[in-house]
Design a protein around this motif. Structure first.
Motif, PDB file in Angstrom:
ATOM      1  N   SER A  55      65.190  25.787  43.667  1.00  0.00           N
ATOM      2  CA  SER A  55      64.111  26.700  44.056  1.00  0.00           C
ATOM      3  C   SER A  55      63.171  26.066  45.069  1.00  0.00           C
ATOM      4  O   SER A  55      62.624  26.754  45.933  1.00  0.00           O
ATOM      5  N   PHE A  62      66.348  30.901  38.919  1.00  0.00           N
ATOM      6  CA  PHE A  62      66.182  30.590  37.496  1.00  0.00           C
ATOM      7  C   PHE A  62      67.045  31.501  36.629  1.00  0.00           C
ATOM      8  O   PHE A  62      67.652  31.035  35.653  1.00  0.00           O
ATOM      9  N   GLY A  72      57.006  21.853  39.004  1.00  0.00           N
ATOM     10  CA  GLY A  72      58.045  22.276  38.070  1.00  0.00           C
ATOM     11  C   GLY A  72      58.230  21.288  36.937  1.00  0.00           C
ATOM     12  O   GLY A  72      58.351  21.674  35.767  1.00  0.00           O
ATOM     13  N   VAL A  74      56.071  25.826  40.128  1.00  0.00           N
ATOM     14  CA  VAL A  74      56.930  25.490  41.262  1.00  0.00           C
ATOM     15  C   VAL A  74      56.367  26.062  42.559  1.00  0.00           C
ATOM     16  O   VAL A  74      56.225  25.353  43.569  1.00  0.00           O
ATOM     17  N   VAL A  88      64.678  24.094  39.335  1.00  0.00           N
ATOM     18  CA  VAL A  88      63.447  23.708  40.023  1.00  0.00           C
ATOM     19  C   VAL A  88      63.787  23.107  41.386  1.00  0.00           C
ATOM     20  O   VAL A  88      63.200  23.467  42.420  1.00  0.00           O
ATOM     21  N   TRP A 147      66.354  22.053  33.029  1.00  0.00           N
ATOM     22  CA  TRP A 147      65.708  23.108  33.821  1.00  0.00           C
ATOM     23  C   TRP A 147      65.175  22.576  35.152  1.00  0.00           C
ATOM     24  O   TRP A 147      64.753  23.361  36.019  1.00  0.00           O
ATOM     25  N   MET A 148      65.231  21.263  35.340  1.00  0.00           N
ATOM     26  CA  MET A 148      64.874  20.706  36.651  1.00  0.00           C
ATOM     27  C   MET A 148      65.906  21.074  37.709  1.00  0.00           C
ATOM     28  O   MET A 148      65.616  21.018  38.909  1.00  0.00           O
ATOM     29  N   VAL A 172      56.511  28.239  34.547  1.00  0.00           N
ATOM     30  CA  VAL A 172      57.251  27.196  35.279  1.00  0.00           C
ATOM     31  C   VAL A 172      57.419  27.627  36.736  1.00  0.00           C
ATOM     32  O   VAL A 172      57.210  26.835  37.664  1.00  0.00           O
ATOM     33  N   LEU A 173      57.761  28.897  36.925  1.00  0.00           N
ATOM     34  CA  LEU A 173      57.885  29.436  38.290  1.00  0.00           C
ATOM     35  C   LEU A 173      56.578  29.304  39.050  1.00  0.00           C
ATOM     36  O   LEU A 173      56.556  28.902  40.215  1.00  0.00           O
ATOM     37  N   THR A 208      55.228  21.475  34.408  1.00  0.00           N
ATOM     38  CA  THR A 208      55.223  22.674  33.555  1.00  0.00           C
ATOM     39  C   THR A 208      56.397  22.667  32.584  1.00  0.00           C
ATOM     40  O   THR A 208      56.273  23.137  31.449  1.00  0.00           O
ATOM     41  N   ILE A 209      57.517  22.127  32.992  1.00  0.00           N
ATOM     42  CA  ILE A 209      58.657  21.995  32.082  1.00  0.00           C
ATOM     43  C   ILE A 209      58.294  21.091  30.909  1.00  0.00           C
ATOM     44  O   ILE A 209      58.593  21.399  29.747  1.00  0.00           O
ATOM     45  N   SER A 266      56.608  21.465  44.762  1.00  0.00           N
ATOM     46  CA  SER A 266      57.394  22.312  43.863  1.00  0.00           C
ATOM     47  C   SER A 266      58.072  21.490  42.775  1.00  0.00           C
ATOM     48  O   SER A 266      58.092  21.886  41.602  1.00  0.00           O
TER      49      SER A 266
END
Length: 261
Positions: free
Chosen positions: A199, A246, A179, A135, A196, A192-193, A131-132, A182-183, A175
């Motif tokens: 970040s 994260f 993100g 992003v 994201v 988890w957004m 995920v990183l 991939t999430i 990004s």
């Protein structure tokens, strides 16, 4: 070999090695590899700072950096803090100069704590690293495209003359999209957004943060360890800022008992 080809080839090789390592190595081995990356970051930070404070770098810092990273990744964060504090105090007393205390603590803070957050994410879920990457890598790609084709307004001309506001917008959009995709691909919860989005902003700060250090000592790259790319920090300055975001988010989830693992 021209510079562009060298850059592309080394980037591809590094990407394959990193992705393969995450996919096929056990967690212990991945964390150990991250500890070695932290040592390389410590090397680069202290080499840079040595241009401002002669004698701050020595081979000792590599040993201390490795022990500190291992402490964070496998034992205790506070053990790492104690190792760094005691060593920095030792160097400061030896030189009888407060600057050696503050510069040493900063060098380890940036070189150890930030990269080690990648290993802490591995303990949570290896896929968070992908995920990183989504992003950061998508953000970097769109930043280049937007900056090259539409960039007119300088973002931070003193720190990074080539960066533009248009490129920063492209980076943010890339990004967020990377993100989100991939999430969804790895079936993480949509909350988890939140890291994201944070970040997407702070990874650009991470880039400027390293640029500030380099400009202070009048160098272009943190080192020449990676052909065509410069140093390790030049490649992961954004990634490690996003990684810290994260990890903080996960710790907050635990505190409020939102996530179950």
């Amino acid at each position: 070999m021209n510079e562009l080809l060298k850059r592309v080839l080394s980037g591809l090789i590094l990407s394959v090695l990193v992705i393969s390592g995450i996919l096929y190595l056990p967690v212990f081995a991945v964390k150990l590899a991250i500890a070695f990356i932290a040592v390389l970051c410590v090397y680069e930070v202290f080499k840079l700072v040595d241009k401002k404070l002669l004698g701050i770098y020595s081979n000792e810092v590599l040993v201390v950096g490795f022990l500190s990273a291992i402490s964070i990744l496998f034992f205790s964060f506070y053990l790492s803090v104690m190792i760094i504090t005691l060593y920095s105090f030792y160097r400061a007393v030896k030189k009888y100069d407060l600057n050696y205390l503050s510069y040493s603590i900063f060098g380890f803070f940036y070189g150890v704590f930030f990269p080690s957050s990648l290993g802490l994410l591995v303990d949570i879920d290896k896929n968070l690293l992908f995920v990183l990457f989504g992003v950061v890598w998508t953000g970097d790609t769109l930043a280049y495209f937007f900056g090259k084709n539409f960039g007119k307004n300088k973002l931070a001309p003193v720190l990074s003359p080539k960066k533009t506001w248009e490129g920063a917008v492209g980076s943010f959009v890339g990004s967020v999209v990377g993100g989100f995709l991939t999430i969804k691909f790895f079936n993480f919860e949509l909350y988890w957004m939140i890291p994201v989005l944070i970040s997407a902003v702070l990874l650009q700060v991470g880039d400027l943060f390293e640029s500030f250090i380099k400009r202070q000592v009048n160098v272009k790259d943190s080192s020449n360890l990676i052909p065509g790319h410069g140093g390790v920090l030049d490649r992961i300055d954004s990634l490690i800022f996003a990684s810290v975001v994260f990890f903080i988010f996960y710790e907050l989830l635990k505190s409020f008992s939102i996530a179950s693992w």
